[in-house]
Design a protein around this motif. Structure first.
Motif, PDB file in Angstrom:
ATOM      1  N   UNK A 151      28.832  27.659 -23.288  1.00 34.28           N
ATOM      2  CA  UNK A 151      30.130  26.966 -23.023  1.00 34.28           C
ATOM      3  C   UNK A 151      31.279  28.663 -23.760  1.00 34.28           C
ATOM      4  N   UNK A 152      30.761  29.638 -23.960  1.00 33.54           N
ATOM      5  CA  UNK A 152      31.564  30.816 -24.644  1.00 33.54           C
ATOM      6  C   UNK A 152      31.223  31.240 -22.688  1.00 33.54           C
ATOM      7  N   UNK A 155      32.355  29.992 -17.652  1.00 35.72           N
ATOM      8  CA  UNK A 155      33.883  31.105 -17.162  1.00 35.72           C
ATOM      9  C   UNK A 155      32.711  31.811 -16.223  1.00 35.72           C
ATOM     10  N   UNK A 156      32.112  32.400 -16.865  1.00 33.57           N
ATOM     11  CA  UNK A 156      31.363  33.564 -15.807  1.00 33.57           C
ATOM     12  C   UNK A 156      30.063  33.412 -15.183  1.00 33.57           C
ATOM     13  N   UNK A 158      29.479  30.446 -14.597  1.00 29.21           N
ATOM     14  CA  UNK A 158      30.481  30.674 -12.839  1.00 29.21           C
ATOM     15  C   UNK A 158      30.368  31.458 -11.340  1.00 29.21           C
ATOM     16  N   UNK A 159      31.075  32.379 -12.569  1.00 31.98           N
ATOM     17  CA  UNK A 159      31.516  33.370 -11.578  1.00 31.98           C
ATOM     18  C   UNK A 159      30.789  33.519 -10.737  1.00 31.98           C
TER      19      UNK A 159
ATOM     20  N   UNK B  48      38.392  30.977  -9.994  1.00 34.47           N
ATOM     21  CA  UNK B  48      36.510  32.472 -10.993  1.00 34.47           C
ATOM     22  C   UNK B  48      37.441  34.235 -10.293  1.00 34.47           C
ATOM     23  N   UNK B  51      38.734  35.824 -13.454  1.00 34.72           N
ATOM     24  CA  UNK B  51      38.319  35.873 -14.506  1.00 34.72           C
ATOM     25  C   UNK B  51      38.577  37.114 -15.395  1.00 34.72           C
ATOM     26  N   UNK B  58      37.212  34.280 -23.873  1.00 34.40           N
ATOM     27  CA  UNK B  58      36.079  32.653 -22.832  1.00 34.40           C
ATOM     28  C   UNK B  58      36.716  32.203 -22.066  1.00 34.40           C
ATOM     29  N   UNK B  59      38.279  31.047 -22.125  1.00 34.06           N
ATOM     30  CA  UNK B  59      38.441  30.609 -20.860  1.00 34.06           C
ATOM     31  C   UNK B  59      39.858  30.746 -20.206  1.00 34.06           C
ATOM     32  N   UNK B  60      40.265  30.077 -19.405  1.00 35.00           N
ATOM     33  CA  UNK B  60      41.032  30.281 -18.636  1.00 35.00           C
ATOM     34  C   UNK B  60      42.895  30.184 -19.227  1.00 35.00           C
TER      35      UNK B  60
END
Lengths: 273, 190
Positions: A151-152, A155-156, A158-159, B48, B51, B58-60
């Protein structure tokens, strides 16, 4: 049906198997999406064979199986990732090379020491009796670690999964996240292996991701769908395995296959969400 | 070019930027095979690109999401937001990746053969967009291309490479060199 479930829950070993199995399926499904999309599906398979070899050697030396196999499999995971990234031997060939060698070493060790007995059969094809109390704690801890890290770093991850070069070019340390995925995969495989069997554990990684990709078109959708699907399939698989007295691993895989076929058919008729 | 992006280390020496950090570069890559069946919505892909603004967080935040939306609107792909990236046409995919690159930079955009595999209409649209980015938003563009005509038409400086640099300078000067005449098939000012 209700009686069956009641009977099922009256055994502690089944409860243990369910707890461990659900956590392992959850982790495997999360990691599986990245592995499948990065074309690393075979790494799961390769690692499970390495795990089998390590378990066999640990048995022969009479030491605790997990203490030996976890470091060995983690090392193998880093190694496999390295060669998939840059080497003269192509990734898939290298994995086949390593996995069959590890299997051979395992089989030789076993036949020289204990011989081919039921223990070996259990390692190959899995057994729900194999879970001890310490396995439950270990897998619970691991499950939480994988979930929190995932979860942390969602996003990374995914990228890096979507486009590693772009991530690198814009200043993300892609190698680190690849390593993280490899490490978590190795842990998941070692813990899930004895229940699912060395031959079948990789299906937990590959199936849920592929199945959800039939229907969902967004990364988040695929991730959520595969975790839920993976847990449901595991539960149904265990119930069937108990009812028909067949190895747990095989029945879980069969249920996953069924889900895959259903989703594929559904995918033909509906537009991707 | 991979050197600028930090994908490869230079064989000798090192690359210096005028005050641009690695995480201030936008990059539009050539299409890779992996992406063709990747389950990702357009919005996820564009977002993305943000980033590198987040560092270790961690989040946008809302700011990044607004920025992704603005970039999509600018490139006229905001109605595709919820669609799956793999269902889009080549030209639309390229716009999505351009929007992602815009999320990553305000200063330098590196394009790697951006029009490969696009039809002529898409190609000219994409060039117009890139040109507007340069004119209106003041973003420096570096483009690697085999499309000589457009390179000469839109570029202000040309670096012609064989195995080493053959020419570097303004486009007008480049048009007068022998190598240019040869490459353009003898047609000047195309």
């Amino acid at each position: 049906m209700l009686d069956l479930l009641k009977e099922l829950f009256s055994y502690t070993f089944i409860i243990r198997a369910l707890v461990v199995g659900i956590l392992v399926s959850l982790c495997a499904a999360l990691l599986g999406v990245s592995l499948v999309l990065k074309r690393y599906s075979m790494i799961g398979d390769g690692l499970s064979h390495v795990g089998f070899g390590a378990l066999a050697v640990a048995m022969a030396l009479n030491v605790a199986p997990l203490q030996v196999s976890i470091p060995v499999v983690v090392l193998a995971a880093f190694f496999l990732l390295r060669i998939s990234e840059s080497s003269k031997i192509k990734g898939d060939a290298a994995i086949a090379l390593i996995s069959s060698s590890a299997l051979a070493i395992g089989v030789i060790t076993i036949s020289l020491t204990t011989g081919m007995n039921t223990d070996v059969c259990n390692y190959m094809f899995g057994s729900i009796l194999a879970m001890s109390k310490s396995d439950v704690y270990l897998s619970a801890a691991m499950g939480i670690v994988v979930l929190v890290l995932y979860i942390l770093f969602y996003n990374k991850i995914f990228a890096v999964t979507f486009d590693e070069n772009f991530a690198k070019a814009t200043g993300t340390k892609a190698e680190r996240y690849n390593m993280l995925i490899a490490l978590l995969t190795a842990l998941t495989i070692v813990i899930g292996m004895r229940m699912m069997g060395a031959m079948l554990i990789s299906s937990l990684i590959i199936f849920p991701a592929l199945t959800s990709m039939r229907v969902y078109g967004s990364f988040k959708g695929v991730i959520i769908c595969s975790t839920i699907l993976s847990i449901i399939c595991f539960f149904i698989g265990i119930v069937i395995s108990f009812a028909l007295s067949i190895p747990a691993g095989a029945s879980v895989v069969a249920v996953n296959l069924l889900a895959f076929i259903l989703f594929s058919i559904a995918g033909l008729f509906i537009k991707k969400i | 070019m991979k050197g600028i992006l930090g994908l490869l280390k230079p064989m000798s020496g090192h690359i210096t930027f005028n005050s641009i950090e690695q995480n201030e570069i936008g990059y539009l890559p050539q299409q890779t095979v992996v992406q063709k069946d990747f389950p990702a919505s357009v919005f996820e892909v564009v977002l993305s690109g943000c980033l590198n603004r987040r560092g270790l967080l961690p989040f946008y935040s809302k700011k990044e999401k607004t920025m992704a939306n603005e970039n999509m609107k600018w490139l006229e792909i905001d109605e595709l937001k919820k669609k799956s990236y793999s269902d889009l046409s080549g030209g639309q995919q390229q716009r999505v990746l351009l929007a992602r690159a815009l999320c990553a930079t305000r200063r330098l955009l590196v394009l790697d053969e951006p029009v490969t595999g696009l039809d002529p209409i898409m190609t000219s649209e994409l060039y117009t967009l890139i040109n507007r980015l340069n004119q209106e938003q003041g973003i420096t563009i570096i483009m690697v291309s085999h499309d000589m005509k457009s390179a000469v038409q839109y570029g202000t400086k040309i670096l012609h490479m064989k195995t080493s640099s053959v020419f570097f300078g303004l486009t007008e000067e480049y048009l007068n060199t022998a190598i240019c005449h040869k490459m353009m098939g003898g047609v000047r000012n195309a």
